[in-house]
Design a protein around this motif. Structure first.
Motif, PDB file in Angstrom:
ATOM      1  N   THR A   1      10.827   6.506  -1.530  1.00 36.13           N
ATOM      2  CA  THR A   1      12.284   6.372  -1.610  1.00 36.13           C
ATOM      3  C   THR A   1      12.807   5.449  -0.512  1.00 36.13           C
ATOM      4  O   THR A   1      13.626   4.560  -0.774  1.00 36.13           O
ATOM      5  N   ALA A   2      12.333   5.645   0.702  1.00 30.33           N
ATOM      6  CA  ALA A   2      12.789   4.819   1.830  1.00 30.33           C
ATOM      7  C   ALA A   2      12.401   3.354   1.636  1.00 30.33           C
ATOM      8  O   ALA A   2      13.175   2.449   1.941  1.00 30.33           O
ATOM      9  N   GLY A   3      11.194   3.109   1.108  1.00 32.85           N
ATOM     10  CA  GLY A   3      10.724   1.740   0.918  1.00 32.85           C
ATOM     11  C   GLY A   3      11.141   1.112  -0.395  1.00 32.85           C
ATOM     12  O   GLY A   3      10.943  -0.075  -0.611  1.00 32.85           O
ATOM     13  N   ARG A   4      11.694   1.923  -1.289  1.00 40.23           N
ATOM     14  CA  ARG A   4      12.130   1.461  -2.604  1.00 40.23           C
ATOM     15  C   ARG A   4      11.005   0.808  -3.404  1.00 40.23           C
ATOM     16  O   ARG A   4      11.140  -0.281  -3.935  1.00 40.23           O
ATOM     17  N   PHE A   5       9.862   1.505  -3.452  1.00 36.07           N
ATOM     18  CA  PHE A   5       8.753   1.040  -4.277  1.00 36.07           C
ATOM     19  C   PHE A   5       8.167   2.210  -5.037  1.00 36.07           C
ATOM     20  O   PHE A   5       8.420   3.364  -4.715  1.00 36.07           O
ATOM     21  N   ARG A   6       7.397   1.888  -6.080  1.00 38.16           N
ATOM     22  CA  ARG A   6       6.915   2.915  -7.004  1.00 38.16           C
ATOM     23  C   ARG A   6       5.421   3.160  -6.947  1.00 38.16           C
ATOM     24  O   ARG A   6       4.931   4.054  -7.637  1.00 38.16           O
ATOM     25  N   HIS A   7       4.688   2.379  -6.171  1.00 35.13           N
ATOM     26  CA  HIS A   7       3.242   2.526  -6.100  1.00 35.13           C
ATOM     27  C   HIS A   7       2.807   2.581  -4.644  1.00 35.13           C
ATOM     28  O   HIS A   7       3.280   1.788  -3.823  1.00 35.13           O
TER      29      HIS A   7
END
Length: 143
Positions: free
Chosen positions: A97-103
């Motif tokens: 969530t903090a990094g805004r990535f999904r993998h």
């Protein structure tokens, strides 16, 4: 619930690509495997970065179709966040969530040990919530 539990149930296979491959080859690999990201590794299995569909779209937006000839190393995210098997599902959710990535690659001694997606994490959280709800129903029914 830990990352290890997720990997134990889904498997530890990770699709990887070499940093010198072209963006076109990477896009073809993503399409062929039906995945949203590929881990970029060096020959020794060391994590060099990660390349997602989003990275490819950004490169195409900047450079047009010529971007497809670029090496993966020029487009990948080199400073990739990683996790370990001991991380909890909640910790991983916070990182994503903090990094805004999904993998999120899972590493062991600097080498790739697996990969988890936000879908894997959400699936485990739902299973956990359903199990807890069933335990509460059972407790109430037997009380």
């Amino acid at each position: 619930m830990t990352v290890k539990a997720i990997l134990d149930s889904k498997g530890r296979n990770v699709v990887t690509i070499s940093p010198d491959k072209s963006l076109a080859e990477a896009a073809g690999l993503l399409a062929e495997r039906g995945i949203g990201a590929v881990v970029v590794t060096r020959e020794e299995g060391l994590i060099a970065g990660i390349l997602s569909e989003r990275d490819i779209v950004r490169a195409l937006g900047r450079n047009g179709a010529e971007a497809l000839d670029q090496p993966v190393s020029e487009v990948m995210t080199a400073k990739v966040q990683r996790c370990k098997e001991a991380h909890t599902v909640n910790e991983v959710m916070q990182i994503m969530t903090a990094g805004r990535f999904r993998h999120l690659p899972v590493e062991h001694n600097g080498r790739i040990a697996g990969i988890i997606s936000i879908g894997d994490v959400v699936k485990k959280r739902i299973e956990e919530a359903e199990r807890e709800a069933e335990e509460i129903r059972t407790y109430i029914a037997t009380a």
